[in-house]
Design an enzyme around this catalytic site. Sequence first.
Site, PDB file in Angstrom:
ATOM      1  N   SER A 214       0.818  -1.206   0.000  1.00 36.67           N
ATOM      2  CA  SER A 214       0.000   0.000   0.000  1.00 36.67           C
ATOM      3  C   SER A 214       0.858   1.265   0.000  1.00 36.67           C
ATOM      4  O   SER A 214       1.685   1.451  -0.874  1.00 36.67           O
ATOM      5  CB  SER A 214      -0.952  -0.047   1.194  1.00 36.67           C
ATOM      6  OG  SER A 214      -1.978   0.898   1.062  1.00 36.67           O
TER       7      SER A 214
ATOM      8  N   ASP B  48      -5.708  -4.137  -1.689  1.00 35.50           N
ATOM      9  CA  ASP B  48      -4.648  -3.766  -0.751  1.00 35.50           C
ATOM     10  C   ASP B  48      -4.018  -4.993  -0.096  1.00 35.50           C
ATOM     11  O   ASP B  48      -4.715  -5.863   0.416  1.00 35.50           O
ATOM     12  CB  ASP B  48      -5.251  -2.857   0.329  1.00 35.50           C
ATOM     13  CG  ASP B  48      -4.199  -2.113   1.125  1.00 35.50           C
ATOM     14  OD1 ASP B  48      -3.359  -2.770   1.768  1.00 35.50           O
ATOM     15  OD2 ASP B  48      -4.224  -0.871   1.110  1.00 35.50           O
TER      16      ASP B  48
END
Length: 379
Positions: free
Chosen positions: A40, A200
Amino acid sequence: MGERLTLILSGGNALGAYQAGAYETLHAEGLHPAEIVAVSTGAINAALIAGSPPQERLERLRRFWAAAAQDAPLWALGLGYWSAAWDLSRMRALQASLLGSPAAYRPRFPGAVSILPGMHGDCSLYDMTPLRESLKRAVDFGRLNSGEVRVTVVTADVDSGEEVRFDSYETPIGIDHLVASCGFIPFFPPQRIDGRLLGDGGLAANLPLQAALEEPAADDRLCIALDLFHRRHPRDEPLPSVTQALDRQLELILSNQSWQALDDLRRRHALRRQLRLLTEWVPAEQREAATLAPALAEAAKSDGAVTLLLLSHAGVPHDAGLRAFDFSRPVLAERWASGRADMASALRHLGGQRAAAGEFVVHAFNGSQPEAAGDRGAA
């Protein structure tokens, strides 16, 4: 220093300025990563580092985080001073949550409005086009994929839940891989890559310790892990607001995930050590037996010394609720400074302490404070 430096970067959205500050200290100390494993916002920082010449890395990080910052409008400043119940830090956090970040994302339509009857469906609140444009300007993808620094970006398959890794030694990493690793649903949209819907990496492992360390390596390694969420939070009073309770929920979910992975790595190293000792007692003629061969093969894997320096971001003075979405300029500056100071403190504590051959040693810090003495999970 002859050891191999691996940088392990967690996700955490706006908290990623802390990692940039920590990197400033590493850069000043001449500690340059040979490998970065990231998720991320950590993957964005990794791309800025690996996709820039060494002498430009710090400046690229500065430019990105300066562009990502939100400035408070006059109406927010006025309301913040007018009402004690709506202090300035909360107004800045609210603005950043509503408006996003100029360099990273913006609200999308219908977004949250899609939950209303009669509205077109939508799967995320924010559009990540600004991040794509920022990455095009800031990252040299040819350099990122050159092998100068090995980069592993971790994502999660939204349909199966499986962790999916992209290793620059095996496949070129591009903007889609980085944006996918930021796809923390329902805030940010997942991306389809090679037929898989990827989101993610924090949905599987927010601090990708196993991706970095599960496979043994013959060389000695100093691994520096920067976790943007912290497990320990001593307090003398109840949580003061719903938004801070939500923050604490996210901290516990993601940081406990990291510590469970760390415990698993310790056990693996210890088990390989025990298997190596047992191998000496197995007669040579029995070592090819089908029941023993897999265990002996595991024992034969070479384990260099692993020294893991784990820093957990403990927060900054002007944090408010929904802090992972707070891109307000003063708070980003505080996070950068905190990362710089915490890394300097951790390196001073670490000094020349290193794991011996075959050992896995952890030095953990919550902010600038050591969590415990170095834990010798020997293998």
